[in-house]
Write an enzyme that holds these catalytic residues in place. Structure first.
Site, PDB file in Angstrom:
ATOM      1  N   ASN A 103     -43.100 -57.425  75.159  1.00  0.00           N
ATOM      2  CA  ASN A 103     -43.379 -56.757  73.882  1.00  0.00           C
ATOM      3  C   ASN A 103     -42.335 -57.216  72.865  1.00  0.00           C
ATOM      4  O   ASN A 103     -41.199 -56.767  72.887  1.00  0.00           O
ATOM      5  CB  ASN A 103     -43.314 -55.231  74.082  1.00  0.00           C
ATOM      6  CG  ASN A 103     -43.504 -54.461  72.787  1.00  0.00           C
ATOM      7  OD1 ASN A 103     -43.945 -55.030  71.783  1.00  0.00           O
ATOM      8  ND2 ASN A 103     -43.183 -53.182  72.796  1.00  0.00           N
ATOM      9  N   TRP A 104     -42.752 -58.111  71.990  1.00  0.00           N
ATOM     10  CA  TRP A 104     -41.803 -58.676  71.009  1.00  0.00           C
ATOM     11  C   TRP A 104     -41.554 -57.736  69.828  1.00  0.00           C
ATOM     12  O   TRP A 104     -40.699 -58.025  68.987  1.00  0.00           O
ATOM     13  CB  TRP A 104     -42.316 -60.034  70.508  1.00  0.00           C
ATOM     14  CG  TRP A 104     -42.090 -61.150  71.477  1.00  0.00           C
ATOM     15  CD1 TRP A 104     -41.508 -61.056  72.721  1.00  0.00           C
ATOM     16  CD2 TRP A 104     -42.408 -62.533  71.292  1.00  0.00           C
ATOM     17  NE1 TRP A 104     -41.454 -62.297  73.318  1.00  0.00           N
ATOM     18  CE2 TRP A 104     -42.003 -63.228  72.454  1.00  0.00           C
ATOM     19  CE3 TRP A 104     -42.999 -63.266  70.266  1.00  0.00           C
ATOM     20  CZ2 TRP A 104     -42.163 -64.602  72.611  1.00  0.00           C
ATOM     21  CZ3 TRP A 104     -43.163 -64.642  70.417  1.00  0.00           C
ATOM     22  CH2 TRP A 104     -42.744 -65.297  71.582  1.00  0.00           C
ATOM     23  N   HIS A 114     -47.194 -46.629  72.204  1.00  0.00           N
ATOM     24  CA  HIS A 114     -45.773 -46.940  72.402  1.00  0.00           C
ATOM     25  C   HIS A 114     -44.949 -45.837  71.735  1.00  0.00           C
ATOM     26  O   HIS A 114     -45.341 -45.306  70.685  1.00  0.00           O
ATOM     27  CB  HIS A 114     -45.447 -48.307  71.788  1.00  0.00           C
ATOM     28  CG  HIS A 114     -44.072 -48.752  72.163  1.00  0.00           C
ATOM     29  ND1 HIS A 114     -42.956 -48.278  71.531  1.00  0.00           N
ATOM     30  CD2 HIS A 114     -43.634 -49.585  73.141  1.00  0.00           C
ATOM     31  CE1 HIS A 114     -41.873 -48.819  72.106  1.00  0.00           C
ATOM     32  NE2 HIS A 114     -42.269 -49.612  73.077  1.00  0.00           N
ATOM     33  N   GLU A 166     -42.470 -45.876  69.928  1.00  0.00           N
ATOM     34  CA  GLU A 166     -42.120 -46.127  68.510  1.00  0.00           C
ATOM     35  C   GLU A 166     -43.295 -45.777  67.597  1.00  0.00           C
ATOM     36  O   GLU A 166     -43.098 -45.293  66.486  1.00  0.00           O
ATOM     37  CB  GLU A 166     -41.676 -47.595  68.341  1.00  0.00           C
ATOM     38  CG  GLU A 166     -40.277 -47.812  68.935  1.00  0.00           C
ATOM     39  CD  GLU A 166     -40.025 -49.186  69.523  1.00  0.00           C
ATOM     40  OE1 GLU A 166     -40.774 -50.126  69.211  1.00  0.00           O
ATOM     41  OE2 GLU A 166     -39.077 -49.306  70.321  1.00  0.00           O
ATOM     42  N   GLU A 168     -42.447 -45.289  80.126  1.00  0.00           N
ATOM     43  CA  GLU A 168     -41.266 -45.739  79.395  1.00  0.00           C
ATOM     44  C   GLU A 168     -40.476 -44.530  78.896  1.00  0.00           C
ATOM     45  O   GLU A 168     -40.798 -43.975  77.828  1.00  0.00           O
ATOM     46  CB  GLU A 168     -41.680 -46.573  78.186  1.00  0.00           C
ATOM     47  CG  GLU A 168     -42.452 -47.816  78.527  1.00  0.00           C
ATOM     48  CD  GLU A 168     -42.322 -48.836  77.397  1.00  0.00           C
ATOM     49  OE1 GLU A 168     -41.668 -49.850  77.616  1.00  0.00           O
ATOM     50  OE2 GLU A 168     -42.837 -48.574  76.311  1.00  0.00           O
ATOM     51  N   GLY A 178     -34.422 -49.710  74.578  1.00  0.00           N
ATOM     52  CA  GLY A 178     -33.474 -50.356  73.664  1.00  0.00           C
ATOM     53  C   GLY A 178     -32.062 -49.793  73.724  1.00  0.00           C
ATOM     54  O   GLY A 178     -31.248 -50.070  72.848  1.00  0.00           O
ATOM     55  N   SER A 220     -35.285 -50.899  78.739  1.00  0.00           N
ATOM     56  CA  SER A 220     -34.084 -51.687  79.036  1.00  0.00           C
ATOM     57  C   SER A 220     -34.181 -52.498  80.328  1.00  0.00           C
ATOM     58  O   SER A 220     -33.193 -52.663  81.047  1.00  0.00           O
ATOM     59  CB  SER A 220     -32.841 -50.796  79.059  1.00  0.00           C
ATOM     60  OG  SER A 220     -32.582 -50.282  77.765  1.00  0.00           O
ATOM     61  N   GLY A 274     -38.953 -55.302  76.431  1.00  0.00           N
ATOM     62  CA  GLY A 274     -38.796 -55.458  74.983  1.00  0.00           C
ATOM     63  C   GLY A 274     -37.735 -56.502  74.691  1.00  0.00           C
ATOM     64  O   GLY A 274     -37.977 -57.715  74.760  1.00  0.00           O
ATOM     65  N   GLY A 275     -36.530 -56.053  74.396  1.00  0.00           N
ATOM     66  CA  GLY A 275     -35.426 -56.920  73.971  1.00  0.00           C
ATOM     67  C   GLY A 275     -35.247 -58.190  74.801  1.00  0.00           C
ATOM     68  O   GLY A 275     -35.146 -59.292  74.244  1.00  0.00           O
TER      69      GLY A 275
HETATM   70  P1  PGA Z   1     -36.609 -52.528  75.699  1.00  0.00           P
HETATM   71  O1  PGA Z   1     -38.019 -52.097  75.107  1.00  0.00           O
HETATM   72  O2  PGA Z   1     -36.888 -53.400  76.910  1.00  0.00           O
HETATM   73  O3  PGA Z   1     -35.929 -53.279  74.584  1.00  0.00           O
HETATM   74  O4  PGA Z   1     -35.891 -51.275  76.094  1.00  0.00           O
HETATM   75  C1  PGA Z   1     -39.072 -51.737  75.949  1.00  0.00           C
HETATM   76  C2  PGA Z   1     -40.214 -51.251  75.114  1.00  0.00           C
HETATM   77  O5  PGA Z   1     -39.990 -50.574  74.112  1.00  0.00           O
HETATM   78  O6  PGA Z   1     -41.374 -51.523  75.397  1.00  0.00           O
END
Ligand code: PGA
Length: 236
Positions: A8-9, A86, A88, A155, A161, A194, A215-216
Site C-alpha cells: 500500500n503506497w 483503511h 486512514e 490492522e 506507521g 509496521s 505500508g512504509g
Molecule cells: P505501515 O502501514 O506498514 O506503514 O504501518 C500499513 C498500512 O497502513 O496499511
C-alpha cells in the site's frame, strides 16, 4: 499455504519513483504481490507487474461525484483488488462501517476483490475490548452476501506507521476471533501495521496469517524484496 503481500503506497510516489522502484524489485515469486499505488500511477505500475489494486473506491458507480473513482473504473484500468475501510479513510474521511460495506459491495459488483480493513485504537486495546470491537466492526463492514469473495486485513491503528507491531500472540488471538466471525472460514486474513523486513518472517510464519499489508516498507524495493523472500520461506 500461499502467502499474499499487499504493498500500500498510500499518497506517495511519482512516475520517476515507479521507474526507480522497479529497477531494484525482484519480481519472481510464486506468492501474490498486490501493488496498490496512487490511482494516477496505476498505468505506470502496470508496465512492471500484473496484480494491481486501488486504495479506495466510491460507493457510486458513476455520476456527478467530483473527485471520486469508481470500482468499475479501477477494473477498466486493470485492477483486480481494492482496499476499502483503511483506518486512514475511516479516520480522516469519515468512512463508517456502513460506507465501507457499500464500497465493498460496489467493488464486488464491479468484479474486484475488496481488501476490507479493520482494527482497534490504542485506547480500545488498553481497555481490553479489542476483540469485541474488531469482531463487531468486521460484521458491520463485510458484504451482506455470505458467499461474497473478499480478503480481510487486520490492522491495529496504533501499529500503523508507528514502528509498533502487535505480538504474535495478539495476532493469533485476533485472527482466530475473525475467522470464527466470518461466514466463510477460508477467507484470507492479512496482518498490517509496521510490517518490515525485520519482523515479516515471524508474522508470515504464523499459520493464522494469510499474508501482510505493508505500508512504509513497501516503498523501499530492497525491503520489499526481503519481505517477499520471507513469504516464500514461511510457506515451506
Ligand atoms: P505501515 O502501514 O506498514 O506503514 O504501518 C500499513 C498500512 O497502513 O496499511
Amino acid at each position: 499455504m500461499e502467502k499474499i503481500i499487499v504493498a500500500n503506497w498510500k499518497m506517495n510516489g511519482s512516475r520517476e519513483f515507479v521507474m526507480e522502484f522497479f529497477k531494484n524489485f525482484n519480481n519472481n515469486t510464486a506468492n501474490q504481490i498486490i501493488f496498490c499505488p496512487p490511482t494516477l500511477y496505476i498505468n505506470t505500475v502496470k508496465e512492471y507487474v500484473s496484480l494491481i489494486g486501488g486504495q479506495d473506491c466510491s460507493v457510486h458507480n458513476s455520476g456527478a461525484f467530483t473527485g471520486e473513482i469508481s470500482a468499475s473504473m479501477l477494473v477498466d484500468v486493470g485492477c483486480r483488488y481494492v482496499i476499502v475501510g483503511h483506518s486512514e479513510r475511516r479516520q480522516y474521511y469519515q468512512d463508517s462501517n456502513e460506507i465501507v460495506r457499500a464500497k465493498a459491495e460496489q467493488a464486488i459488483n464491479s468484479g474486484l476483490i475488496p481488501i476490507i480493513c479493520i482494527g482497534e485504537s490504542q485506547e480500545i486495546r488498553h481497555s481490553n475490548k479489542a476483540i469485541e470491537y474488531v469482531v463487531e466492526q468486521l460484521s458491520a463492514s463485510v458484504p451482506l452476501n455470505k458467499h461474497a469473495n473478499y480478503l480481510v486485513a487486520y490492522e491495529p491503528i496504533w501499529a500503523i506507521g508507528t514502528g509498533l507491531t502487535a505480538t504474535s500472540d495478539d495476532i493469533i488471538e485476533m485472527h482466530n476471533a475473525i475467522y470464527k466471525a466470518l461466514p466463510n472460514p477460508t477467507t484470507p486474513i492479512l496482518y498490517g501495521g509496521s510490517v518490515n523486513k525485520d519482523n515479516a518472517y515471524t508474522i508470515l510464519s504464523l499459520p493464522a496469517v494469510s499474508g501482510v499489508l505493508v505500508g512504509g516498507a513497501s516503498l523501499r524495493s530492497q525491503d520489499l524484496n526481503h519481505i517477499v523472500a520471507f513469504s516464500e520461506q514461511a510457506m515451506l
